[in-house]
Structures are given as structure tokens and as C-alpha cells.
Scaffold this motif. Structure first.
Motif, PDB file in Angstrom:
ATOM      1  N   GLN A   1       0.824  -1.203   0.000  1.00 21.58           N
ATOM      2  CA  GLN A   1       0.000   0.000   0.000  1.00 21.58           C
ATOM      3  C   GLN A   1       0.862   1.259   0.000  1.00 21.58           C
ATOM      4  O   GLN A   1       0.568   2.239  -0.695  1.00 21.58           O
ATOM      5  CB  GLN A   1      -0.942  -0.018   1.198  1.00 21.58           C
ATOM      6  CG  GLN A   1      -2.029  -1.078   1.105  1.00 21.58           C
ATOM      7  CD  GLN A   1      -2.787  -1.252   2.412  1.00 21.58           C
ATOM      8  OE1 GLN A   1      -2.243  -1.061   3.500  1.00 21.58           O
ATOM      9  NE2 GLN A   1      -4.058  -1.634   2.312  1.00 21.58           N
ATOM     10  N   LEU A   2       1.959   1.212   0.791  1.00 25.64           N
ATOM     11  CA  LEU A   2       2.852   2.362   0.827  1.00 25.64           C
ATOM     12  C   LEU A   2       3.545   2.530  -0.523  1.00 25.64           C
ATOM     13  O   LEU A   2       3.732   3.668  -1.000  1.00 25.64           O
ATOM     14  CB  LEU A   2       3.883   2.193   1.940  1.00 25.64           C
ATOM     15  CG  LEU A   2       4.876   3.356   2.108  1.00 25.64           C
ATOM     16  CD1 LEU A   2       4.146   4.676   2.349  1.00 25.64           C
ATOM     17  CD2 LEU A   2       5.856   3.061   3.235  1.00 25.64           C
TER      18      LEU A   2
ATOM     19  N   SER B   1       1.274   4.359  -2.622  1.00 25.96           N
ATOM     20  CA  SER B   1       1.208   5.777  -2.248  1.00 25.96           C
ATOM     21  C   SER B   1       2.388   6.556  -2.808  1.00 25.96           C
ATOM     22  O   SER B   1       2.228   7.685  -3.307  1.00 25.96           O
ATOM     23  CB  SER B   1       1.176   5.900  -0.721  1.00 25.96           C
ATOM     24  OG  SER B   1      -0.021   5.376  -0.196  1.00 25.96           O
TER      25      SER B   1
ATOM     26  N   ASP C   1       1.883   6.905  -6.530  1.00 28.41           N
ATOM     27  CA  ASP C   1       0.845   7.891  -6.829  1.00 28.41           C
ATOM     28  C   ASP C   1       1.345   9.317  -6.618  1.00 28.41           C
ATOM     29  O   ASP C   1       1.004  10.223  -7.400  1.00 28.41           O
ATOM     30  CB  ASP C   1      -0.384   7.633  -5.945  1.00 28.41           C
ATOM     31  CG  ASP C   1      -1.124   6.361  -6.334  1.00 28.41           C
ATOM     32  OD1 ASP C   1      -0.844   5.811  -7.423  1.00 28.41           O
ATOM     33  OD2 ASP C   1      -1.978   5.905  -5.541  1.00 28.41           O
ATOM     34  N   ALA C   2       2.148   9.492  -5.576  1.00 28.92           N
ATOM     35  CA  ALA C   2       2.707  10.827  -5.335  1.00 28.92           C
ATOM     36  C   ALA C   2       3.614  11.238  -6.491  1.00 28.92           C
ATOM     37  O   ALA C   2       3.576  12.382  -6.971  1.00 28.92           O
ATOM     38  CB  ALA C   2       3.484  10.841  -4.022  1.00 28.92           C
TER      39      ALA C   2
ATOM     40  N   ARG D   1       4.539  15.694  -0.939  1.00 32.30           N
ATOM     41  CA  ARG D   1       3.318  15.031  -1.417  1.00 32.30           C
ATOM     42  C   ARG D   1       2.902  13.888  -0.489  1.00 32.30           C
ATOM     43  O   ARG D   1       1.731  13.715  -0.177  1.00 32.30           O
ATOM     44  CB  ARG D   1       3.543  14.479  -2.839  1.00 32.30           C
ATOM     45  CG  ARG D   1       3.472  15.505  -3.937  1.00 32.30           C
ATOM     46  CD  ARG D   1       2.048  16.057  -4.117  1.00 32.30           C
ATOM     47  NE  ARG D   1       2.007  17.141  -5.077  1.00 32.30           N
ATOM     48  CZ  ARG D   1       1.517  17.027  -6.315  1.00 32.30           C
ATOM     49  NH1 ARG D   1       1.052  15.875  -6.733  1.00 32.30           N
ATOM     50  NH2 ARG D   1       1.497  18.071  -7.116  1.00 32.30           N
ATOM     51  N   LEU D   2       3.890  13.105  -0.062  1.00 29.86           N
ATOM     52  CA  LEU D   2       3.581  11.937   0.778  1.00 29.86           C
ATOM     53  C   LEU D   2       2.989  12.339   2.122  1.00 29.86           C
ATOM     54  O   LEU D   2       2.134  11.639   2.679  1.00 29.86           O
ATOM     55  CB  LEU D   2       4.842  11.097   0.993  1.00 29.86           C
ATOM     56  CG  LEU D   2       5.241  10.183  -0.169  1.00 29.86           C
ATOM     57  CD1 LEU D   2       6.611   9.576   0.085  1.00 29.86           C
ATOM     58  CD2 LEU D   2       4.204   9.080  -0.351  1.00 29.86           C
ATOM     59  N   GLU D   3       3.433  13.455   2.661  1.00 35.19           N
ATOM     60  CA  GLU D   3       2.933  13.890   3.966  1.00 35.19           C
ATOM     61  C   GLU D   3       1.463  14.294   3.913  1.00 35.19           C
ATOM     62  O   GLU D   3       0.817  14.444   4.947  1.00 35.19           O
ATOM     63  CB  GLU D   3       3.793  15.043   4.492  1.00 35.19           C
ATOM     64  CG  GLU D   3       5.164  14.561   4.973  1.00 35.19           C
ATOM     65  CD  GLU D   3       6.080  15.695   5.394  1.00 35.19           C
ATOM     66  OE1 GLU D   3       5.807  16.853   4.966  1.00 35.19           O
ATOM     67  OE2 GLU D   3       7.048  15.447   6.130  1.00 35.19           O
ATOM     68  N   GLN D   4       0.925  14.457   2.700  1.00 40.21           N
ATOM     69  CA  GLN D   4      -0.502  14.740   2.557  1.00 40.21           C
ATOM     70  C   GLN D   4      -1.343  13.466   2.606  1.00 40.21           C
ATOM     71  O   GLN D   4      -2.561  13.521   2.708  1.00 40.21           O
ATOM     72  CB  GLN D   4      -0.751  15.463   1.221  1.00 40.21           C
ATOM     73  CG  GLN D   4      -0.037  16.804   1.095  1.00 40.21           C
ATOM     74  CD  GLN D   4      -0.177  17.400  -0.295  1.00 40.21           C
ATOM     75  OE1 GLN D   4      -1.144  17.117  -1.016  1.00 40.21           O
ATOM     76  NE2 GLN D   4       0.780  18.241  -0.684  1.00 40.21           N
ATOM     77  N   ASP D   5      -0.680  12.305   2.537  1.00 39.91           N
ATOM     78  CA  ASP D   5      -1.375  11.023   2.607  1.00 39.91           C
ATOM     79  C   ASP D   5      -1.796  10.769   4.051  1.00 39.91           C
ATOM     80  O   ASP D   5      -0.957  10.818   4.960  1.00 39.91           O
ATOM     81  CB  ASP D   5      -0.445   9.901   2.121  1.00 39.91           C
ATOM     82  CG  ASP D   5      -1.162   8.572   1.940  1.00 39.91           C
ATOM     83  OD1 ASP D   5      -1.886   8.157   2.864  1.00 39.91           O
ATOM     84  OD2 ASP D   5      -0.986   7.946   0.887  1.00 39.91           O
TER      85      ASP D   5
ATOM     86  N   VAL E   1       0.304   8.444   6.206  1.00 42.89           N
ATOM     87  CA  VAL E   1       1.718   8.752   6.446  1.00 42.89           C
ATOM     88  C   VAL E   1       1.823   9.791   7.553  1.00 42.89           C
ATOM     89  O   VAL E   1       1.211  10.865   7.481  1.00 42.89           O
ATOM     90  CB  VAL E   1       2.393   9.265   5.154  1.00 42.89           C
ATOM     91  CG1 VAL E   1       3.819   9.717   5.436  1.00 42.89           C
ATOM     92  CG2 VAL E   1       2.377   8.174   4.086  1.00 42.89           C
TER      93      VAL E   1
END
Length: 560
Positions: free
Chosen positions: A5-6, A9, A12-13, A73-77, A80
Motif C-alpha cells: 500500500q505504501l 502511495s 501515486d505521489a 506530497r507523501l505527507e498529505q497522505d 503517512v
């Protein structure tokens, strides 16, 4: 959040950055799967990836700059918690505790299917992992392949592949006549032929043949030998099948070498195979013999298929058998051969190429090393029943099916192996099979005790993933989340020992969790949501241990 899943992510980022024009990268260069791994050192997050280092040059930037954009971008998931940039551009990612803990509920929900993937879906494998003469008991050399071949088939199936396990019966050739003559001699009270088979099992077979066919000794000599041969063949093959069944190794197909020479529509499989090879243009006549030009594809010399006297060679059978497998629709044919068959690799690869295939895809040859069994520090060499070999049945009876299977499965096929009976049957934590099975029994005991208290794992909305925030809970969750990736890698590399080593590490991680995190309420303590959340984690651990042991053909005991 699982590693898969990560990975999605992160991908996708990256895709979003490219689509927004922030990163000048060709969309075709965005990887379909991003590798995320557990960092070696604590404090470096839950997972790490080097994707920024891999793509920075293509993106026309430096790795840290690309890593910075990815981190934002990842920190918006929502799954995360934090992303840190380390060194030249590594991303260390910490996932939200709740997102991480969701894997426990997922494992419990998926049950026996957890760990299965679709990475090899749509591919048909034929795994041939025992090729034996039906002239005696299966022995130590067959035992390792019985375990590894079966485990390879199991992990391939877990990766979504369609798998057929095949046993090649070497039931053609002079050894069958010698076998029949040996049994006949024993039945008549005579000495076996000079090159005949000996051992108590020959006398046992003779007695069985006489009991089932009382009139066989009255047949004319010319008829008596083939009658003894065929009757003993049926009995010995049935014994091999029973031995493997009791060893938890099952075959889908028992393929008779003789069948290659039986007419099917006016032409046997060998003749049909030769016709197909001639059409490919890699056969030629020389010195009155028929040859395959295997040197065109890396073999050290061309191979004879039909000798000048018209006699077919063993290589002709091997070739026809391979063509037969491909005609049955198998995409990949895996051969597991003994250490004395190194010379076969090049010729089999060349044969596959001569048949018009890609040996790098359609054919795999795995060479296994020998196994030594020690008892009291001395190598076990002789069987009470077979005389000059150590039989599978005797090993399984003395060592135990689970201990023997696990011990053989936890090493790569190409590594020489020495097993000490005393060590692999010892009920101590330094014995890997006991250690893993004990972990399963321990978690089963906790779940039974919980049931006695009227408690069970939290499910559905009752499961509060955000409660599992302890460091040892996180370590166990990450270990459980890694299982599908381990299985997929084991299948891709044909290395089931990776599953065994994973189980040992996970058992160790569980024991550390159990020491640090109390699962059940004590005394007058009221059972709460944390107890039930931890019970879900315990249930997930039991499922993963059971699923992993099953891939090795080893039982998962509830009590020890």
C-alpha cells in the motif's frame, strides 16, 4: 498500511508530481512498483525507499531535490505520519499508527489467503521434482527434492500461478528387467543376478507378488520374468506413492516414461517430437545417426537422438518429454535435478532452444546439493530394509515429518547440507522448527485463555487500530505486513527457504512483543479495548505463522 500500500502511495505521489508538471519526467519512466523496505536502524522510520536516487537523473534534478518534492506530497497522505530525507536522497517514512495497525484486522479477515498475491497469475508451471526408478524405496536423495519441489510449488500457487506437480517414473530400460529378475530370483529362492537389486525389500516384494499372483511361478520362463517385473513394478510404485503421501508431498501427475513410446494416433510422443524438431531445422543426419545441433545454443557438443543402429538415446526421451510438457500448455517447465546432473543444464537449455522456445523463460533447471544425516556424530548411510541406502520412510519415522521437512526447506537448494538428528529433534529454542511451532502454540494458548475469559479479537468497528502504538506492537505489525512480499519473492526466485527464515524472525519479534505488551487482563482488571486490539494482533500473528508453515508443508500445532 502494508508495504504494498505504501509502495502505491509513493508511486501515486510521483505520478501526481509528473502530471502537475512539477517533475519533468516522462510518464513512461514512472515505475509501476516502488520498492519500500524496512530500514536496518531504528529511528529511521518504518520504511525507506531510494526511488528519488533512481529517478533524479532522468528527471533532470538532484536526488535530494526530488526527494523533497516527494516528501511534501507523501505527507498529505492520511496514512503517512512523517517523511524524512536522509543522506543523498533516501526517504525514511513513518506511517500513522492506525494505518499501520489496520494490517492486523486485514490478516484476520483474509485468513488462510493472507500472503497470497497475483504476481504470477496467468502463468502455468510444470514442476518436476522427483524422477525415480520404480525399483526400490525412495531414499535420502529424493527426500530433499520432495520437500523443496513441493514448497516451490506451494509458493508459486500462493503467488497466483497455476502449478502442476509432476513425478517422472523411469519405468523403461534395462534396469526394469534387472529389477524383475531380482524379484523373480527371490521368489524362487535363488541368488539375484550379478548386477541385481538386493536388500530385504526385494524379498518383501517377492512375497507380495506370490501372495497376489499365486500361479506366477508356473508360467513359462519367457513369460514369468515380465510378469514378475510388472507385478513388482505396481507394488513398488504404490509404495513410493504412499511414502510421499505420508511425507505430505502430493503429485498431480505421475508421468510414465513408457507412455512416450506408446502409439497415439499412429505415432508415439518420441516420434512426434522428432518430427516437430525436424521442422525447426536443428536436426541433421551424420554417420548414420540422427543428431540435434545443440552447439548452436551453447552446448559443448551436438547430441545424438537416434544411434546408427536405430536405437533411441535417453536424450531423445528427455527431448520428447519436454515437447510433451509444452504441448500440454505449460509456460514454464521447472526441473529439479541432483548434484550429479550439472552437465545436463546446458544441453537441456539448448534442447529447449532447438524446440523453438526461450530457455530463459520456458525452462528452469535447479541443481540441488547432497544431504548428510548424522546420528551421534556419525553419518547415517545404511537402511535396515534397503541395505545400501537411507530411505525416506525411515528418516521420517525417526526424525518426524515436520522436523525433517522444515530442516530441509530452510536452506537454499544449491547449498550442501548436513543435518544432525539430535539437533533438529531437540525441543529447545535453538531448534528453528521447534521455535516457530512453539510460537504458534503460544499464540494459540493466549487465544484459548482469552476465550475462557469471554474475550475475543476485536473485529469490524470494534477494532481500534489507533491503540496499537507501542514500539513492539509496531515492530510486530511491520513484520506481519511484510509476509506477502516475502512469499512473492520466494516464488519469483524459487527460494522457499526465505519463508522459513521469515517465520523465525517473526516468531522472535512476537516473543519480544509478548514480553513487553500484556495481552490479557490480570486479577480484577477490567478488559478493555486495548486488550481486544492486542488480541487481534495475536490472532493475526497466529494466522501468518500458520500460513507460512503451510507453505513449507509443516503443521502448525495448537499445543506443544
Amino acid at each position: 498500511m502494508t508495504p504494498e500500500q505504501l509502495s502505491t502511495s509513493v508511486r501515486d505521489a510521483l505520478t501526481g508530481l509528473v502530471a502537475d508538471g512539477v517533475v519533468p519526467l516522462d510518464p513512461a519512466d514512472v515505475p509501476t512498483s516502488v520498492t519500500v523496505e524496512r530500514p536496518r536502524q531504528k529511528g529511521h522510520g518504518d520504511y525507506a525507499t531510494n526511488v528519488a536516487l533512481q529517478l533524479a537523473k532522468k528527471a533532470g534534478t538532484n536526488p535530494r531535490a526530488l526527494a523533497t518534492l516527494l516528501a511534501e506530497r507523501l505527507e498529505q497522505d492520511p496514512g503517512v505520519a512523517a517523511v524524512e530525507i536522509a543522506g543523498p536522497g533516501f526517504l525514511n517514512i513513518t506511517v500513522e499508527a492506525g494505518a499501520q495497525a489496520e494490517v492486523a484486522a486485514r490478516i484476520v479477515a483474509e485468513g488462510t489467503s493472507y500472503g497470497h498475491t497475483e504476481t504470477l497469475a496467468g502463468t502455468r508451471f510444470n514442476v518436476e521434482f522427483i524422477s525415480a526408478n520404480p525399483t526400490g524405496p525412495l531414499h535420502l536423495g529424493h527426500t530433499r527434492w520432495a520437500v523443496l519441489g513441493d514448497a516451490i510449488a506451494r509458493v508459486l500457487e500462493a503467488a497466483g500461478a497455476e502449478v502442476v506437480r509432476e513425478f517422472y517414473i523411469n519405468d523403461r530400460g534395462n534396469q526394469m528387467n534387472v529389477f524383475g529378475a531380482s524379484v523373480e530370483a527371490a521368489a524362487l529362492g535363488q541368488e539375484p543376478p550379478e548386477d541385481g537389486y538386493r536388500g530385504a525389500y526385494i524379498k518383501d516384494l517377492a512375497a507380495q507378488v506370490l501372495a497376489e499372483h499365486p500361479g506366477i511361478v508356473d508360467l513359462p520362463p519367457a513369460e514369468r520374468l515380465p510378469a514378475f517385473r510388472e507385478a513388482a513394478y505396481v507394488l513398488q510404485l504404490a509404495e513410493q506413492q504412499a511414502s510421499l503421501e505420508s511425507f505430505n508431498t502430493r503429485f498431480d501427475v505421475w508421468f510414465s516414461e513408457r507412455s512416450l513410446y506408446e502409439d497415439a494416433g499412429g505415432q508415439d510422443a518420441v516420434a512426434s517430437g522428432l518430427v516437430k524438431l525436424k521442422d525447426k531445422g536443428h536436426l541433421y543426419d551424420a554417420d548414420g545417426a540422427l543428431w540435434m545441433r545443440t552447439t548452436d545454443f551453447g552446448d559443448d557438443k551436438d547430441r545424438v537422438l537416434v544411434r546408427s543402429n536405430g536405437e533411441l538415446t535417453y536424450f531423445a526421451s528427455d527431448t520428447a518429454y519436454y515437447v510433451n510438457k509444452r504441448e500440454r500448455g505449460f509456460d514454464v517447465c521447472i526441473y529439479l535435478l541432483g548434484a550429479d546432473h550439472h552437465g545436463y543444464v546446458k544441453r537441456l537449455q539448448a534442447m529447449s532452444a532447438c524446440a523453438g522456445d526461450d530457455p530463459g523463460r520456458n525452462l528452469e533447471v535447479l541443481i540441488g546439493q547432497l544431504v548428510k544425516i548424522l546420528r551421534g556424530g556419525e553419518e547415517v548411510r545404511l537402511s535396515k530394509r534397503a541395505g545400501d541406502i537411507v530411505t525416506l520412510d525411515e528418516l521420517a519415522e525417526e526424525i518426524g515429518v515436520d522436523a525433517l521437512r522444515y530442516s530441509l526447506a530452510r536452506y537454499p537448494a544449491d547449498s550442501p547440507l548436513t543435518l544432525d538428528i539430535e539437533e533438529i529433534t531437540r525441543a529447545t529454542s535453538d531448534n528453528p522448527v521447534f521455535y516457530v511451532q512453539y510460537a504458534h502454540a503460544r499464540v494459540s494458548s493466549i487465544l484459548r485463555n482469552a476465550a475462557d475469559l469471554g474475550l475475543g479479537p476485536a473485529t469490524g468497528d470494534e477494532f481500534d487500530a489507533g491503540l496499537l502504538v507501542h514500539e513492539k506492537e509496531g515492530e510486530l505489525l511491520r513484520a506481519l505486513a511484510a509476509f506477502p512480499g516475502v512469499v512473492a519473492t520466494a516464488a519469483e526466485l524459487r527460494e522457499p527457504h526465505r519463508v522459513a527464515r521469515y517465520l523465525e524472525d517473526t516468531a522472535s519479534t512476537y516473543h519480544k512483543f509478548n514480553d513487553a505488551c500484556r495481552v490479557l487482563p490480570q486479577g480484577d482488571e477490567e478488559a478493555g479495548a486495548l486488550h481486544r486490539a492486542r488480541l487481534t494482533l495475536v490472532a493475526a500473528t497466529r494466522q501468518v505463522l500458520a500460513n507460512g508453515l503451510d507453505l513449507l508443508g509443516v503443521s502448525a500445532p495448537e499445543r506443544m
